[in-house]
Design an enzyme around this catalytic site. Structure first.
Site, PDB file in Angstrom:
ATOM      1  N   LYS A  13       0.790  -1.059  -0.102  1.00 12.59           N
ATOM      2  CA  LYS A  13      -0.001   0.516  -0.308  1.00 12.59           C
ATOM      3  C   LYS A  13       0.689   1.377   0.368  1.00 12.59           C
ATOM      4  CE  LYS A  13      -2.255  -1.414   3.665  1.00 12.59           C
ATOM      5  NZ  LYS A  13      -1.135  -2.074   4.469  1.00 12.59           N
ATOM      6  N   ARG A  85      -8.484   1.282   9.660  1.00 14.49           N
ATOM      7  CA  ARG A  85      -8.361  -0.083   9.604  1.00 14.49           C
ATOM      8  C   ARG A  85      -9.449  -0.777  11.405  1.00 14.49           C
ATOM      9  NH1 ARG A  85      -2.723   1.286   9.172  1.00 14.49           N
ATOM     10  NH2 ARG A  85      -1.216  -1.255   9.736  1.00 14.49           N
ATOM     11  N   ARG A 124      11.447  -6.476   3.820  1.00 12.11           N
ATOM     12  CA  ARG A 124      11.259  -5.121   3.970  1.00 12.11           C
ATOM     13  C   ARG A 124      12.327  -2.978   4.744  1.00 12.11           C
ATOM     14  NH1 ARG A 124       5.602  -2.406   4.885  1.00 12.11           N
ATOM     15  NH2 ARG A 124       5.571  -3.239   7.084  1.00 12.11           N
ATOM     16  N   ARG A 150      12.154  -1.727  10.559  1.00 13.29           N
ATOM     17  CA  ARG A 150      11.952  -1.234  11.028  1.00 13.29           C
ATOM     18  C   ARG A 150      11.299  -3.001  12.395  1.00 13.29           C
ATOM     19  NH1 ARG A 150       5.763   0.194   8.563  1.00 13.29           N
ATOM     20  NH2 ARG A 150       4.495  -0.885   9.860  1.00 13.29           N
ATOM     21  N   ARG A 161       0.209  -8.640  14.526  1.00 17.46           N
ATOM     22  CA  ARG A 161      -0.132  -8.386  12.607  1.00 17.46           C
ATOM     23  C   ARG A 161      -0.871  -8.334  11.622  1.00 17.46           C
ATOM     24  NH1 ARG A 161       4.933  -5.268  10.727  1.00 17.46           N
ATOM     25  NH2 ARG A 161       3.851  -3.962   9.250  1.00 17.46           N
TER      26      ARG A 161
END
Ligand code: ADP
Ligand code: AMP
Length: 206
Positions: A13, A85, A124, A150, A161
């Site tokens: 996204k 969310r 990532r 992260r 998550r």
């Protein structure tokens, strides 16, 4: 035009939103980016949000809604990325837009398998200076750009998550389907192809 980017963490996204912002002039509102900035600056919001983010839980709705109220644009082309969310957040967004005579035009649902999500999240990397998103295999950072991982892209947190996404965010699929504004995107395709799918939905001349 108001767009909502919906989908599991790691679906791409942010990558697509950054490009649309650059090439098509959208204002990109990522609650995740705003929260990380608050954490980094040590603001009262950042202090409250950090413990939830570190565990891969959602930050409480009242904090998120207050944050969105602060940055809500008066008009224009907007991408909400990673917001809403929860159903409560979605209802609040609808109310906020209604007051301004606006509405969500398209909700783009980024679809991706769990295995691919895990591969994307574990590879990532972020450039902390610009916020630009890279991937060690699919989109390696240029030489000289120093990247970081992260804290919530670690395996134990990733698992939580995904669970949180299924339990608290996935119900939004039905919420937007009922309104007739849900558009499905095959997020497993390369970045360029996903971008083309998005342009098809929102119109090439946008
Ligand atoms: P999200 O904002 O949905 O959490 P990101 O845009 O941060 O997802 O993307 C997650 C990771 O996957 C990043 O490392 C990014 O470089 C990579 N990525 C994004 N889109 C694609 C794609 N279409 N193919 C392969 N890797 C991708
Ligand atoms: P993201 O960058 O979108 O993956 O978000 C990172 C983390 O920020 C999430 O795991 C949540 O802890 C928090 N977060 C971001 N957006 C929201 C939101 N709309 N509601 C609640 N928590 C959020």
């Amino acid at each position: 035009m108001i767009l909502v980017f919906l989908g599991p963490p790691g679906a791409g996204k942010g990558t697509q939103a950054q490009r649309l912002a650059k090439e098509k002039g959208f204002v990109h509102i990522s609650t995740g980016d705003l929260l990380r900035e608050a954490v980094q600056k040590g603001t009262p919001l950042g202090k409250k949000a950090k413990e939830y983010m570190d565990r891969g839980e959602l930050v409480p709705d009242d904090l998120i809604i207050a944050l969105i109220e602060e940055v809500f644009p008066e008009h224009g082309k907007v991408i909400f990325d990673g917001f809403p969310r929860t159903i409560k957040q979605a209802e609040t967004l609808d109310e906020m837009l209604k007051k301004k005579g606006m509405k969500v035009d398209h909700v783009l649902l980024f679809e991706l398998s769990d295995e691919e999500i895990i591969e994307r999240l574990s590879g990532r990397r972020i450039d902390p200076k610009t916020g630009k998103v890279y991937h060690i295999k699919y989109n390696p950072p240029p030489l000289g750009v120093e990247v970081i991982q992260r804290d919530d892209d670690k395996p134990e947190v990733i698992k939580n998550r995904l669970k949180v996404y299924r339990e608290q965010t996935a119900p939004l699929i039905e919420y937007y389907e009922k309104k007739g504004i849900l558009r499905k995107i095959d997020a497993s395709k390369p970045v360029e192809e996903v971008y083309k799918q998005i342009l098809e939905v929102i119109g090439n001349g946008t």
